[in-house]
Design an enzyme around this catalytic site. Sequence first.
Site, short mmCIF file in Angstrom:
data_model
loop_
_atom_site.label_atom_id
_atom_site.label_comp_id
_atom_site.label_asym_id
_atom_site.label_seq_id
_atom_site.Cartn_x
_atom_site.Cartn_y
_atom_site.Cartn_z
N CYS A 10 0.83 -1.19 0.00
CA CYS A 10 0.00 0.00 0.00
C CYS A 10 0.88 1.26 0.00
CB CYS A 10 -0.91 0.01 1.23
SG CYS A 10 0.00 0.15 2.79
N CYS A 13 2.97 1.63 3.09
CA CYS A 13 4.08 0.65 3.11
C CYS A 13 5.23 1.16 2.25
CB CYS A 13 3.61 -0.71 2.61
SG CYS A 13 2.28 -1.42 3.60
#
Length: 77
Positions: A10, A13
Amino acid sequence: MKIEILGSGCAKCNKTKEMAEKAVKEMGVEAEIVKVDDFDKILGYGVMITPALVIDGDVKVAGKVPSVEDIKKWITK
Protein backbone atom coordinates in the site's frame (compact mmCIF):
# COMPACT_ATOMS: atom_id res chain seq x y z
CA MET A 1 21.76 -4.89 9.55
CA LYS A 2 18.48 -6.07 8.07
CA ILE A 3 15.49 -3.75 7.85
CA GLU A 4 12.18 -5.30 6.89
CA ILE A 5 9.13 -3.37 5.75
CA LEU A 6 6.02 -5.43 6.46
CA GLY A 7 2.98 -4.72 4.33
CA SER A 8 0.97 -5.52 1.25
CA GLY A 9 2.40 -2.77 -0.94
CA CYS A 10 0.00 0.00 0.00
CA ALA A 11 1.02 3.67 -0.22
CA LYS A 12 1.93 3.78 3.49
CA CYS A 13 4.08 0.65 3.11
CA ASN A 14 5.92 2.20 0.18
CA LYS A 15 6.39 5.45 2.14
CA THR A 16 7.84 3.48 5.07
CA LYS A 17 10.36 1.84 2.72
CA GLU A 18 11.24 5.28 1.33
CA MET A 19 11.82 6.64 4.87
CA ALA A 20 14.03 3.66 5.77
CA GLU A 21 16.11 4.09 2.62
CA LYS A 22 16.53 7.80 3.34
CA ALA A 23 17.58 7.18 6.96
CA VAL A 24 20.14 4.55 5.94
CA LYS A 25 21.54 6.82 3.22
CA GLU A 26 21.78 9.85 5.52
CA MET A 27 23.57 7.82 8.20
CA GLY A 28 25.88 6.10 5.73
CA VAL A 29 25.30 2.66 7.24
CA GLU A 30 25.17 -0.72 5.52
CA ALA A 31 21.69 -2.21 5.63
CA GLU A 32 19.65 -4.65 3.61
CA ILE A 33 16.14 -3.27 3.15
CA VAL A 34 13.59 -5.97 2.35
CA LYS A 35 9.87 -5.69 1.61
CA VAL A 36 7.84 -8.49 3.22
CA ASP A 37 4.32 -9.05 1.87
CA ASP A 38 3.84 -12.67 2.99
CA PHE A 39 1.02 -12.50 5.55
CA ASP A 40 2.26 -15.59 7.41
CA LYS A 41 5.65 -13.92 7.95
CA ILE A 42 3.96 -10.65 8.98
CA LEU A 43 1.77 -12.48 11.49
CA GLY A 44 4.88 -14.35 12.68
CA TYR A 45 6.14 -11.02 14.01
CA GLY A 46 2.84 -10.52 15.84
CA VAL A 47 1.96 -7.61 13.56
CA MET A 48 -1.76 -7.18 12.95
CA ILE A 49 -1.71 -3.79 11.20
CA THR A 50 0.66 -2.54 8.53
CA PRO A 51 2.88 -0.88 7.65
CA ALA A 52 5.43 -2.16 10.14
CA LEU A 53 9.19 -1.74 10.35
CA VAL A 54 11.48 -4.44 11.73
CA ILE A 55 15.19 -3.98 12.41
CA ASP A 56 17.23 -7.16 12.92
CA GLY A 57 14.13 -9.12 13.93
CA ASP A 58 12.81 -6.49 16.37
CA VAL A 59 9.49 -4.80 15.51
CA LYS A 60 9.99 -1.05 15.96
CA VAL A 61 6.63 0.30 14.78
CA ALA A 62 3.36 -1.01 13.37
CA GLY A 63 0.32 0.75 11.98
CA LYS A 64 1.97 4.02 11.01
CA VAL A 65 4.71 5.49 8.85
CA PRO A 66 7.74 6.29 11.02
CA SER A 67 9.75 9.47 10.54
CA VAL A 68 13.31 9.41 9.22
CA GLU A 69 14.46 10.69 12.63
CA ASP A 70 12.74 7.80 14.45
CA ILE A 71 14.34 5.28 12.12
CA LYS A 72 17.76 6.86 12.68
CA LYS A 73 17.29 6.50 16.46
CA TRP A 74 16.37 2.83 16.08
CA ILE A 75 19.34 2.18 13.80
CA THR A 76 21.83 3.61 16.30
CA LYS A 77 20.51 1.54 19.25
